[in-house]
Write an enzyme that holds these catalytic residues in place. Structure first.
Site, short mmCIF file in Angstrom:
data_model
loop_
_atom_site.label_atom_id
_atom_site.label_comp_id
_atom_site.label_asym_id
_atom_site.label_seq_id
_atom_site.Cartn_x
_atom_site.Cartn_y
_atom_site.Cartn_z
N SER A 62 -6.50 3.59 4.14
CA SER A 62 -5.87 2.88 2.95
C SER A 62 -6.64 1.92 2.02
O SER A 62 -6.61 0.83 1.81
CB SER A 62 -4.79 1.59 3.66
OG SER A 62 -3.83 1.30 2.69
N LYS A 96 0.29 3.55 -2.69
CA LYS A 96 -0.74 4.56 -2.91
C LYS A 96 -0.30 5.94 -3.04
O LYS A 96 -1.13 6.83 -3.41
CB LYS A 96 -1.65 4.09 -1.60
CG LYS A 96 -2.56 2.89 -1.75
CD LYS A 96 -3.31 2.83 -0.67
CE LYS A 96 -4.32 1.68 -0.57
NZ LYS A 96 -3.88 0.38 -0.34
N SER A 155 0.78 -1.17 0.11
CA SER A 155 -0.03 0.02 -0.08
C SER A 155 0.93 1.41 -0.14
O SER A 155 0.35 2.32 -0.03
CB SER A 155 -0.90 -0.17 1.10
OG SER A 155 -2.03 -1.01 0.93
N LYS A 182 2.66 6.72 5.13
CA LYS A 182 1.97 5.48 4.68
C LYS A 182 2.36 4.25 5.06
O LYS A 182 3.64 3.85 4.67
CB LYS A 182 1.59 5.47 3.00
CG LYS A 182 0.49 4.71 2.77
CD LYS A 182 -0.84 5.10 3.02
CE LYS A 182 -1.99 4.15 2.76
NZ LYS A 182 -1.78 2.99 3.88
#
Length: 389
Positions: free
Chosen positions: A116, A59, A56, A223
């Site tokens: 997320s 992202k 993730s 993140k």
């Protein structure tokens, strides 16, 4: 022209031979990259240029391109985007969107950052894609990454869902984090939000997974990531005083290990290194020889105040040298970059600082040119016949 080097030792600029190098951080992460954003000093590099599954953490690239679209007027925060069957089909971390939803862009951004949301990424991707597909957006991501100097990144989707060929290096993630912080300060505070209860529909998924937020160590982004292939990772940043550190970790074995390692990295970065002034703008560091000039030398000065990141245990000492190709042909203009100050803290990468001419040095007149030629001839006579020993 020859390369001229001036060793600077024991000057009032606190430059001398460094006695003790900075201690390296022995990270459990399989790949890591830590950089002091304020000075650009790399503090840790472990397999940082190896393309790996970013989970993730990728992202962040979707977010960057969404922020660019908002800045350019191609998206607005209050615009509502439809949810496709493809976007709704994503599992894992989601906003629990369905095809009856039309979701505000601002909510989608928070859904990506805090929750997320894999589905939220796909919604943004399809809206910005040249062909309306997530795959088309992924190709755009790859092209944009190359333009930004992220040469070890290839995207096949918008959210890091495990897929062959979807790769990023830890250095690339740090480059991306730096761009998010510096290019979009108006959006960066979103990364510090600890909770987002979208529409009340997902009470089990409303908390930011960043383990450093709220610990009082200056952490404010960015993140987390996790898949079985990639392990646990984090793109993080923290600011203490005037310094900001960006770090990327990947390949940890658990969420607990990620939290422990990330906090340790932040503490090490701020406690083991300090930022110190080295020279003020306009201070003469050395003199450069001038060829055929009205004056034989010109002072070398930094155009801006110079600071350096140094090991905390010996922050007042660092080896330094000035390097330039000389003698420098006249005329020389004030502010012209003609040399480099190289700082060499032991155990750390060297830092190069441009030095400029302190003043104008015009071409010399007839007498100056004759004197220069005379000096050359005299020097050759003193050296003796060519080849003599």
């Amino acid at each position: 022209m020859k390369r001229v080097l001036h060793k600077l030792l024991g000057l009032t600029l606190a430059m001398a031979v460094l006695a003790s190098p900075a201690s390296a951080f022995d990270t459990r992460a399989s790949s890591a990259f830590v950089i002091d954003q304020t000075t650009g000093t790399v503090l840790l590099n472990k397999n940082a240029d190896v393309p790996l599954p970013p989970a993730s953490m990728s992202k962040l690239m979707t977010l960057y391109m969404a922020f660019e679209a908002i800045r350019d007027g191609r998206l607005t925060l209050n615009e509502r985007l439809p949810v496709s069957t493809h976007a709704m089909s994503y599992k894992g971390s989601t906003m629990f969107l369905d095809t009856t939803d039309r979701v505000r862009v601002e909510d989608l951004l928070r859904g990506i950052i805090v929750l997320s949301g894999n589905d939220a990424c796909a919604v943004i991707a399809e809206a910005l894609s040249p062909d309306g597909t997530e795959a088309g957006f992924a190709r755009m991501m790859t092209q944009r990454a190359i333009q930004m100097g992220m040469n070890n990144s290839t995207f096949t989707n918008s959210n890091g869902w495990p897929q062959a060929g979807h790769r990023m290096s830890m250095r690339d993630l740090a480059i991306l984090a730096n761009h998010l912080i510096t290019d979009f300060p108006e959006f960066y505070p979103l990364f510090a939000e600890r909770e987002f209860a979208f529409d009340g529909r997902a009470p089990q998924n409303k908390t930011n997974r960043n383990p450093l937020l709220g610990l009082g160590i200056g952490a404010d982004g960015l993140k987390t990531g996790h898949t079985s292939e990639a392990g646990y990772g984090l793109v993080g940043s923290a600011k203490q005083g005037n310094r900001r550190v960006i770090f990327v970790l990947s390949g940890l074995q658990s969420a607990a290990a990620r939290a422990e390692e990330s906090e340790a990295i932040v503490n090490w970065s701020f406690r083991q290194f300090v930022q110190r002034p080295v020279a003020k703008a306009g201070t003469v560091i050395a003199q450069a020889d001038i060829w055929m000039g009205a004056e034989p030398r010109v002072g070398l000065v930094p155009a801006q105040d110079v600071t350096a990141l140094l090991p905390a245990l010996n922050a007042k000492q660092v080896e330094a040298e000035v390097v330039y190709q000389g003698p420098i042909s006249a005329p020389v203009k004030q502010g012209q970059e003609i040399a480099t100050l190289v700082l060499k803290p032991a155990g750390m990468a060297s830092v190069q600082v441009p030095l400029v001419a302190e003043r104008d040095v015009p071409k010399g007149g007839f007498i100056s040119r004759v004197a220069t030629v005379a000096q050359i001839l005299l020097g050759r006579l003193n050296d003796g016949p060519e080849g003599a020993t």
